[in-house]
Motif scaffolding. Structure first.
Motif, PDB file in Angstrom:
ATOM      1  N   LEU A 166      -2.412   3.938  -4.735  1.00 11.38           N
ATOM      2  CA  LEU A 166      -1.399   4.792  -5.373  1.00 11.38           C
ATOM      3  C   LEU A 166      -0.082   4.781  -4.586  1.00 11.38           C
ATOM      4  O   LEU A 166       1.007   4.726  -5.175  1.00 11.38           O
ATOM      5  N   ALA A 167      -0.192   4.854  -3.250  1.00 13.91           N
ATOM      6  CA  ALA A 167       1.006   4.861  -2.405  1.00 13.91           C
ATOM      7  C   ALA A 167       1.784   3.563  -2.553  1.00 13.91           C
ATOM      8  O   ALA A 167       3.011   3.565  -2.737  1.00 13.91           O
ATOM      9  N   THR A 168       1.083   2.450  -2.477  1.00 16.88           N
ATOM     10  CA  THR A 168       1.741   1.145  -2.536  1.00 16.88           C
ATOM     11  C   THR A 168       2.283   0.858  -3.933  1.00 16.88           C
ATOM     12  O   THR A 168       3.403   0.347  -4.088  1.00 16.88           O
ATOM     13  N   LYS A 169       1.518   1.207  -4.942  1.00 20.39           N
ATOM     14  CA  LYS A 169       1.955   0.972  -6.318  1.00 20.39           C
ATOM     15  C   LYS A 169       3.256   1.726  -6.616  1.00 20.39           C
ATOM     16  O   LYS A 169       4.139   1.209  -7.306  1.00 20.39           O
ATOM     17  N   HIS A 170       3.382   2.928  -6.076  1.00 22.12           N
ATOM     18  CA  HIS A 170       4.605   3.712  -6.302  1.00 22.12           C
ATOM     19  C   HIS A 170       5.824   2.971  -5.747  1.00 22.12           C
ATOM     20  O   HIS A 170       6.892   2.951  -6.379  1.00 22.12           O
ATOM     21  N   LEU A 171       5.668   2.350  -4.588  1.00 21.20           N
ATOM     22  CA  LEU A 171       6.770   1.586  -4.000  1.00 21.20           C
ATOM     23  C   LEU A 171       7.072   0.337  -4.839  1.00 21.20           C
ATOM     24  O   LEU A 171       8.236   0.003  -5.084  1.00 21.20           O
ATOM     25  N   LEU A 172       6.025  -0.323  -5.285  1.00 18.04           N
ATOM     26  CA  LEU A 172       6.207  -1.519  -6.106  1.00 18.04           C
ATOM     27  C   LEU A 172       6.846  -1.177  -7.454  1.00 18.04           C
ATOM     28  O   LEU A 172       7.704  -1.920  -7.949  1.00 18.04           O
ATOM     29  N   GLU A 173       6.451  -0.057  -8.022  1.00 19.55           N
ATOM     30  CA  GLU A 173       7.027   0.380  -9.299  1.00 19.55           C
ATOM     31  C   GLU A 173       8.527   0.637  -9.178  1.00 19.55           C
ATOM     32  O   GLU A 173       9.257   0.549 -10.172  1.00 19.55           O
ATOM     33  N   ASN A 174       8.951   0.968  -7.972  1.00 20.48           N
ATOM     34  CA  ASN A 174      10.374   1.235  -7.745  1.00 20.48           C
ATOM     35  C   ASN A 174      11.131  -0.010  -7.296  1.00 20.48           C
ATOM     36  O   ASN A 174      12.244   0.092  -6.748  1.00 20.48           O
ATOM     37  N   GLY A 175      10.526  -1.172  -7.506  1.00 21.75           N
ATOM     38  CA  GLY A 175      11.221  -2.432  -7.293  1.00 21.75           C
ATOM     39  C   GLY A 175      11.103  -3.041  -5.914  1.00 21.75           C
ATOM     40  O   GLY A 175      11.696  -4.085  -5.638  1.00 21.75           O
ATOM     41  N   HIS A 176      10.356  -2.418  -5.023  1.00 22.48           N
ATOM     42  CA  HIS A 176      10.224  -2.950  -3.657  1.00 22.48           C
ATOM     43  C   HIS A 176       9.175  -4.060  -3.638  1.00 22.48           C
ATOM     44  O   HIS A 176       8.061  -3.889  -4.131  1.00 22.48           O
ATOM     45  N   THR A 177       9.534  -5.174  -3.061  1.00 21.56           N
ATOM     46  CA  THR A 177       8.599  -6.298  -2.958  1.00 21.56           C
ATOM     47  C   THR A 177       8.243  -6.638  -1.519  1.00 21.56           C
ATOM     48  O   THR A 177       7.228  -7.287  -1.269  1.00 21.56           O
ATOM     49  N   THR A 178       9.083  -6.220  -0.578  1.00 19.17           N
ATOM     50  CA  THR A 178       8.762  -6.403   0.842  1.00 19.17           C
ATOM     51  C   THR A 178       8.317  -5.050   1.382  1.00 19.17           C
ATOM     52  O   THR A 178       9.090  -4.273   1.947  1.00 19.17           O
ATOM     53  N   VAL A 179       7.040  -4.781   1.144  1.00 24.71           N
ATOM     54  CA  VAL A 179       6.463  -3.475   1.470  1.00 24.71           C
ATOM     55  C   VAL A 179       5.549  -3.629   2.684  1.00 24.71           C
ATOM     56  O   VAL A 179       4.557  -4.359   2.636  1.00 24.71           O
ATOM     57  N   ALA A 180       5.908  -2.966   3.764  1.00 19.00           N
ATOM     58  CA  ALA A 180       5.100  -3.018   4.993  1.00 19.00           C
ATOM     59  C   ALA A 180       4.064  -1.900   4.996  1.00 19.00           C
ATOM     60  O   ALA A 180       4.123  -0.965   4.182  1.00 19.00           O
ATOM     61  N   CYS A 181       3.120  -1.998   5.914  1.00 16.04           N
ATOM     62  CA  CYS A 181       2.090  -0.967   6.053  1.00 16.04           C
ATOM     63  C   CYS A 181       1.814  -0.732   7.537  1.00 16.04           C
ATOM     64  O   CYS A 181       1.563  -1.682   8.290  1.00 16.04           O
ATOM     65  N   ILE A 182       1.900   0.523   7.948  1.00 15.31           N
ATOM     66  CA  ILE A 182       1.493   0.908   9.302  1.00 15.31           C
ATOM     67  C   ILE A 182       0.171   1.645   9.166  1.00 15.31           C
ATOM     68  O   ILE A 182       0.100   2.723   8.561  1.00 15.31           O
TER      69      ILE A 182
END
Length: 333
Positions: A166-182
């Motif tokens: 859910l967290a990552t999908k929200h970022l992707l839905e907002n157009g982000h494609t270079t999404v990092a994860c800590i």
């Protein structure tokens, strides 16, 4: 000090009848039970808890093992568990494993030596086999944040994989494609499941998983600032970060402040846990709600149900929820 003998004399019943009435024994006649409790009220008699425990083969206590005795996760978990068991006139004995296998094992031995009636265990270090053995020794046992097939009906966990998705999908839905994860500590199942959810969302959007966009942090505060700096230095094209808990997100806020990066505009951030402060920092943090208070209530009700041999169904898997606030921007706007 009023004694059981004085209660029996006033009630005109034997001392054994008084003892059985106090322990709720079904063989006590209702008329005698009424006389006993009338005498207790008149005399102000207070039963000796230790003596009652010996008579009933119960300690009227529940043991709980947690990872730490402080913090925004364990605090509410312990509070809601204790509040629920106290409603049933039981006491909670809590001990911490401090991320050590030996300390976790020692804590369980301590709780069992206190002859607790049931156990609630939040363990990162004990193996499945060890937990199965403990559950065999103390039948009224609930396992938190772990799924063990042999103890499936006694396990309560959150769907961490769904939360990461859910967290990552929200970022992707907002157009982000270079999404990092800590991540949190990768020794923890929570971290691994949340990372899998992150990977699932990337795959759904056709984005290749890149290990350069992953750094390991900690669920507490130790070392997270350095992890954030290392991540940002490694890749200047990052536009969004999924932090596997809100403590990690706080470190991102700090490092971005150091570097003049505006969160919610130049960098989007999603946390996990929905800690109290997440709605008070600026910009307010978008995060995944971990229903930790509900987990505490379910844990207490679960162990009480096992203890009393009730048929009450247990909510084995709790559902996370995305809380949208102000820390994510739509890319290109």
């Amino acid at each position: 000090m009023i004694t059981i003998k004085e209660v029996s004399e006033l009630a005109q019943v034997s001392q054994s009848t008084v003892s059985r009435a106090l322990n709720g024994h079904p063989t006590v006649k209702e008329a005698n039970r009424a006389k006993v409790f009338a005498a207790i009220e008149k005399l102000g008699y207070k039963p000796n808890a230790f003596a009652q425990a010996l008579a009933s083969s119960r300690s009227n206590s529940i043991g709980m093992l947690v990872g730490s005795l402080d913090g925004p996760f364990y605090g509410p978990l312990m509070h809601m568990t204790e509040d629920t068991v106290r409603q049933k006139n039981l006491h909670l004995i809590v001990t911490s494993g401090q991320e050590s296998h030996d300390k976790e094992a020692d804590s369980i031995r301590f709780l069992q030596s206190r002859q607790v009636d049931g156990l609630i265990i939040h363990s990162d270090k004990l193996s499945d086999d060890e937990l199965i053995k403990i559950a065999q020794q103390t039948e009224s046992t609930i396992i938190l944040n772990r799924y063990i097939p042999e103890l499936a009906e006694k396990c309560i966990c959150i769907d961490n994989e769904l939360g990461g998705y859910l967290a990552t999908k929200h970022l992707l839905e907002n157009g982000h494609t270079t999404v990092a994860c800590i991540t949190g500590q990768m020794s923890k199942i929570d971290s691994r499941d949340r990372l899998q959810g992150y990977r699932n969302a990337l795959a759904e959007y056709g984005i290749q998983y890149d290990t350069n966009l992953i750094v390991e942090g900690r669920f507490d505060h130790d070392g997270n600032h350095e992890a954030v700096r290392r991540l940002l230095d490694r890749n200047e094209n990052i536009t969004a970060i999924f932090c596997q808990n809100d403590n990690i997100a706080l470190a991102v806020y700090d490092v971005c402040s150091e570097r003049g990066i505006t969160i919610g505009k130049e960098l989007s951030v999603v946390g996990f846990d929905n800690d109290t402060y997440s709605q008070h920092i600026r910009p307010r943090l978008t995060t995944v709600n971990f229903p930790v208070r509900e987990m505490g209530v379910e844990a207490a009700n679960g162990v009480l149900s096992l203890l009393n041999q009730d048929k009450q169904s247990l909510r084995n898997k709790l559902t996370p929820e995305l809380i949208i606030r102000d820390s994510v921007s739509k890319l290109g706007e």
